[in-house]
Design an enzyme around this catalytic site. Sequence first.
Site, PDB file in Angstrom:
ATOM      1  N   HIS A 124       0.874  -1.175   0.000  1.00 10.28           N
ATOM      2  CA  HIS A 124       0.000   0.000   0.000  1.00 10.28           C
ATOM      3  C   HIS A 124       0.914   1.229   0.000  1.00 10.28           C
ATOM      4  CE1 HIS A 124      -2.792   2.950   1.804  1.00 10.28           C
ATOM      5  NE2 HIS A 124      -3.782   2.133   1.512  1.00 10.28           N
ATOM      6  N   ASP A 201       3.212  -4.617   7.977  1.00  4.82           N
ATOM      7  CA  ASP A 201       1.981  -3.838   7.870  1.00  4.82           C
ATOM      8  C   ASP A 201       0.808  -4.797   8.050  1.00  4.82           C
ATOM      9  OD1 ASP A 201      -0.325  -2.621   6.960  1.00  4.82           O
ATOM     10  OD2 ASP A 201       0.597  -1.743   5.169  1.00  4.82           O
ATOM     11  N   GLN A 204      -4.421  -5.251   6.954  1.00  7.52           N
ATOM     12  CA  GLN A 204      -5.432  -6.153   6.402  1.00  7.52           C
ATOM     13  C   GLN A 204      -5.443  -7.513   7.096  1.00  7.52           C
ATOM     14  OE1 GLN A 204      -7.746  -5.271   4.374  1.00  7.52           O
ATOM     15  NE2 GLN A 204      -6.928  -3.272   3.802  1.00  7.52           N
ATOM     16  N   LYS A 227     -10.178  -0.838  10.455  1.00  5.06           N
ATOM     17  CA  LYS A 227     -10.270  -2.034   9.600  1.00  5.06           C
ATOM     18  C   LYS A 227     -10.573  -3.274  10.429  1.00  5.06           C
ATOM     19  CE  LYS A 227      -7.097  -0.078   6.210  1.00  5.06           C
ATOM     20  NZ  LYS A 227      -7.939   0.252   5.064  1.00  5.06           N
ATOM     21  N   CYS A 365      -4.621   2.276  -3.732  1.00  5.32           N
ATOM     22  CA  CYS A 365      -3.392   2.780  -3.097  1.00  5.32           C
ATOM     23  C   CYS A 365      -2.232   1.799  -3.259  1.00  5.32           C
ATOM     24  CB  CYS A 365      -3.611   3.098  -1.619  1.00  5.32           C
ATOM     25  SG  CYS A 365      -4.726   4.466  -1.364  1.00  5.32           S
TER      26      CYS A 365
HETATM   27  N1  PLP Z   1      -1.637  -0.760   4.626  1.00  4.83           N
HETATM   28  C1  PLP Z   1      -2.589  -1.489   4.049  1.00  4.83           C
HETATM   29  C2  PLP Z   1      -2.273  -2.870   3.573  1.00  4.83           C
HETATM   30  C3  PLP Z   1      -3.882  -0.960   3.884  1.00  4.83           C
HETATM   31  O1  PLP Z   1      -4.826  -1.693   3.319  1.00  4.83           O
HETATM   32  C4  PLP Z   1      -4.141   0.351   4.353  1.00  4.83           C
HETATM   33  C5  PLP Z   1      -5.464   0.967   4.154  1.00  4.83           C
HETATM   34  O2  PLP Z   1      -6.175   0.629   3.228  1.00  4.83           O
HETATM   35  C6  PLP Z   1      -3.108   1.058   4.970  1.00  4.83           C
HETATM   36  C7  PLP Z   1      -1.870   0.489   5.090  1.00  4.83           C
HETATM   37  C8  PLP Z   1      -3.326   2.431   5.515  1.00  4.83           C
HETATM   38  O3  PLP Z   1      -4.205   2.383   6.594  1.00  4.83           O
HETATM   39  P1  PLP Z   1      -4.741   3.728   7.282  1.00  4.83           P
HETATM   40  O4  PLP Z   1      -5.256   4.573   6.149  1.00  4.83           O
HETATM   41  O5  PLP Z   1      -5.811   3.252   8.188  1.00  4.83           O
HETATM   42  O6  PLP Z   1      -3.602   4.364   7.968  1.00  4.83           O
END
Ligand code: PLP
Length: 409
Positions: A124, A201, A204, A227, A365
């Site tokens: 992401h 990270d 998900q 999430k 993203c």
């Molecule tokens: N990393 C992953 C794999 C994501 O799916 C997301 C959000 O869609 C993020 C990071 C960023 O999360 P946040 O916008 O809640 O900080």
Amino acid sequence: MSVLDVEALRAQFPALDQLVHGKPLVYLDNAATTQKAQAVLDALDGYYRGDCANVHRGVHTLSARAGERFEAVRETIRARLNATSTDGVIFTAGTTAAINLVADSFGRAFVRPGDEILVSGLEHHSNLVPWQLLCQRSGAVLRVAHADADGVVSTETFAAALSERTRLAAFTHVSNALGTLNPVAKWTALAHRAGARVLVDGAQAVAHLGVDLQAIDCDFYAFSGHKVYGPTGIGALVGKPELLEQLPPWQGGGDMISHVGYECSEYNTLPWRLEAGTPHIAGAIGLGAALEFLGGLPLDELVAHEDRLLERACAELDAIPGVVRVGRAPRRVSVLSFVVDGAHPSDVATLLDLEGVAVRSGHHCAQPLLERLGLPGTVRASFSLYNTEAEVERLAAALRKALRLLGVG
Ligand code: PLP
């Protein structure tokens, strides 16, 4: 609840019970954000109505009550992720803020010109751009272990991208664009053997898997409350305390200090040293309620239910001419990405919305990944514990109708 009673679960999510364009909502945008359980709404409401006070700074009853509820959530997070200590549970605004904290603070302390930061090709933007910024600041070099056409980064590719210059490897537990589940424990061991630190990270993963940080052994793990059925604007960085101890403060302000003078200040101990200013108190309390709600469900049943939905959805979509699934990793979690021959993803998503089916379209993203796959975007349906097989059928029926209207397939 000993088995997953999905109808009873659905009843606990008020937002699911509504019509969209006159049709019952089918919410399949869970990878973007999940709906919130009544227990979470009650926790937020309870704080604002009854316990509303700032934490850490008051001796009065409300402040003590708010502080106790807020601090107790660190233990809920620690237990959910099997982390070693609440000292390593740092509240942040979410995954993005947690990764930026590490990129900034770890970067200042440990990353030098010529060092390397390794990311996977599935990231992401939140787990890519902070490392680009760090490289620009520090003179380090960003390396990428690319994904193949199935959306898999092989362990061989990952291992080959490591070097003795790798200071940190950052990779996602589950890809938000394709659903790929990465072998994070294996990659962590490889990175550690090369002398690198590891950030995973988990944005998900936490809602869909049992996450065991002691088994994964990563140095940092980031996730977002929204999430995992919790509120927006709250999440956590969970790190090894002995490493967090070595990080310089990220942001300066209240709470992160123990003594302040005009010349210099002394910093607080962990975890507060890395949390400046009034935190998202209600958000943390809501996140605690979300994790307790999730913790009350049988994990094996939950995983089996979501896997069944994904498998069924894949089979339904494979039977529709013109629909091509994107991402064919052998183990995927919650996410089904697809394109339709001759139709733009956003047109497909708009027509699905007219049928009450909420999906996402675009690059999710993860633009560099989709560009490598030669795609401007995909349509993404992402499943959660409250989705049903009947909703999968609604998705397939709505998609067939959309394709007829678009004159494709
Ligand atoms: N990393 C992953 C794999 C994501 O799916 C997301 C959000 O869609 C993020 C990071 C960023 O999360 P946040 O916008 O809640 O900080």
